[in-house]
Design a protein around this motif. Structure first.
Motif, PDB file in Angstrom:
ATOM      1  N   UNK A  33     -39.561 -26.801  19.105  1.00 30.99           N
ATOM      2  CA  UNK A  33     -41.165 -26.503  19.208  1.00 30.99           C
ATOM      3  C   UNK A  33     -41.283 -25.789  19.539  1.00 30.99           C
ATOM      4  N   UNK A  34     -42.004 -24.016  20.399  1.00 31.80           N
ATOM      5  CA  UNK A  34     -42.519 -23.842  21.059  1.00 31.80           C
ATOM      6  C   UNK A  34     -43.110 -24.715  22.215  1.00 31.80           C
ATOM      7  N   UNK A  35     -43.218 -24.613  23.715  1.00 36.30           N
ATOM      8  CA  UNK A  35     -42.373 -23.887  24.858  1.00 36.30           C
ATOM      9  C   UNK A  35     -40.848 -23.632  24.573  1.00 36.30           C
ATOM     10  N   UNK A  36     -40.677 -24.427  24.019  1.00 37.91           N
ATOM     11  CA  UNK A  36     -38.916 -24.555  24.603  1.00 37.91           C
ATOM     12  C   UNK A  36     -38.091 -23.322  23.722  1.00 37.91           C
ATOM     13  N   UNK A  37     -36.805 -22.688  24.124  1.00 40.77           N
ATOM     14  CA  UNK A  37     -35.961 -22.182  23.885  1.00 40.77           C
ATOM     15  C   UNK A  37     -34.914 -21.999  23.691  1.00 40.77           C
ATOM     16  N   UNK A  38     -33.618 -21.456  23.777  1.00 38.63           N
ATOM     17  CA  UNK A  38     -32.940 -21.459  22.511  1.00 38.63           C
ATOM     18  C   UNK A  38     -32.192 -22.353  23.833  1.00 38.63           C
ATOM     19  N   UNK A  39     -32.465 -21.791  25.484  1.00 39.85           N
ATOM     20  CA  UNK A  39     -31.650 -22.866  26.701  1.00 39.85           C
ATOM     21  C   UNK A  39     -32.087 -23.986  26.626  1.00 39.85           C
ATOM     22  N   UNK A  40     -32.859 -24.503  25.983  1.00 39.24           N
ATOM     23  CA  UNK A  40     -33.252 -25.831  25.659  1.00 39.24           C
ATOM     24  C   UNK A  40     -32.022 -26.543  24.883  1.00 39.24           C
ATOM     25  N   UNK A  41     -31.911 -26.174  23.729  1.00 42.96           N
ATOM     26  CA  UNK A  41     -30.350 -26.143  22.491  1.00 42.96           C
ATOM     27  C   UNK A  41     -29.604 -26.595  23.516  1.00 42.96           C
ATOM     28  N   UNK A  42     -28.972 -25.754  23.598  1.00 40.39           N
ATOM     29  CA  UNK A  42     -27.273 -25.366  24.315  1.00 40.39           C
ATOM     30  C   UNK A  42     -27.464 -26.682  25.645  1.00 40.39           C
ATOM     31  N   UNK A  43     -29.132 -26.633  25.979  1.00 35.89           N
ATOM     32  CA  UNK A  43     -28.703 -27.941  27.138  1.00 35.89           C
ATOM     33  C   UNK A  43     -29.005 -29.159  26.633  1.00 35.89           C
TER      34      UNK A  43
END
Length: 212
Positions: free
Chosen positions: A129-139
């Motif tokens: 959930x925000x403030x996570x971003x797509x970069x966090x998913x890839x990580x």
């Protein structure tokens, strides 16, 4: 809870048609200053308690009459204290006959891998959930790839409205049996049912880590 227990109303409809809208309104109200932090916490706790009461409510059952019960590991990304999304996935999977190891909020990525291996779970689900971003998913996918063990294979599902925007392409690479990226419970359960049905006829991928 009354609506969720009606036999003519699926848990997917409750999650996508009711809870997602409520959570969106609460979040927008908090960000706009219309809702105090304490009020947001109270509203969230009411939703959590309602979901816990709905655990075990029959929903999308696994295909066929087999007693096989696959295992899933479910939780929210590290730094994420909002775990209603992952709790919804827990309730949906349990209503479909899965065994769920629920890790709750703020779970380090490595812990998903450790629990998956200890249980030989066939599915790992991580809510963002925000403030996570797509970069966090890839990580997260990269870290899980590093800890992946072929003797304990599993599929990976991630989701999060507000993090994954509608129509936004997202592909996860890695050694996983399968991967899925979802913004709604309906999309997720459709993927689960298709994969589970395939594993029963030998064409799917979620055929590992199951318990009799």
């Amino acid at each position: 809870t009354t609506l969720g227990r009606r036999p003519d109303v699926s848990m997917v409809l409750v999650v996508d048609g009711l809870l997602q809208g409520i959570m969106r309104e609460i979040g927008e109200g908090w960000r706009a200053g219309r809702i105090r932090v304490a009020e947001e916490h109270i509203a969230s706790q009411v939703i959590i308690e309602a979901l816990l009461q709905l655990r075990g409510t029959p929903g999308h059952r696994l295909p066929g009459d087999s007693p096989v019960r696959p295992t899933a590991v479910v939780g929210s990304m590290e730094g994420d204290q909002h775990h209603i999304g992952s709790l919804c996935i827990r309730v949906l999977l349990e209503s479909a006959g899965w065994k769920v190891a629920y890790l709750g909020p703020d779970v380090p990525v490595e812990e998903f891998s450790a629990v998956q291996q200890s249980l030989s779970a066939s599915l790992v689900c991580i809510s963002f959930s925000p403030p996570h971003t797509l970069a966090d998913i890839h990580r997260a996918a990269r870290i899980l790839s590093q800890f992946y063990r072929t003797e304990h294979p599993y599929a990976l599902a991630v989701g999060g409205a507000g993090v994954i925007e509608e129509g936004e392409p997202l592909e996860m690479n890695g050694p996983f049996l399968d991967t899925g990226v979802f913004r709604s419970a309906g999309e997720f359960m459709g993927w689960i049912e298709s994969a589970t049905a395939g594993s029963r006829d030998g064409s799917g991928s979620m055929d590992s880590g199951v318990e009799q």
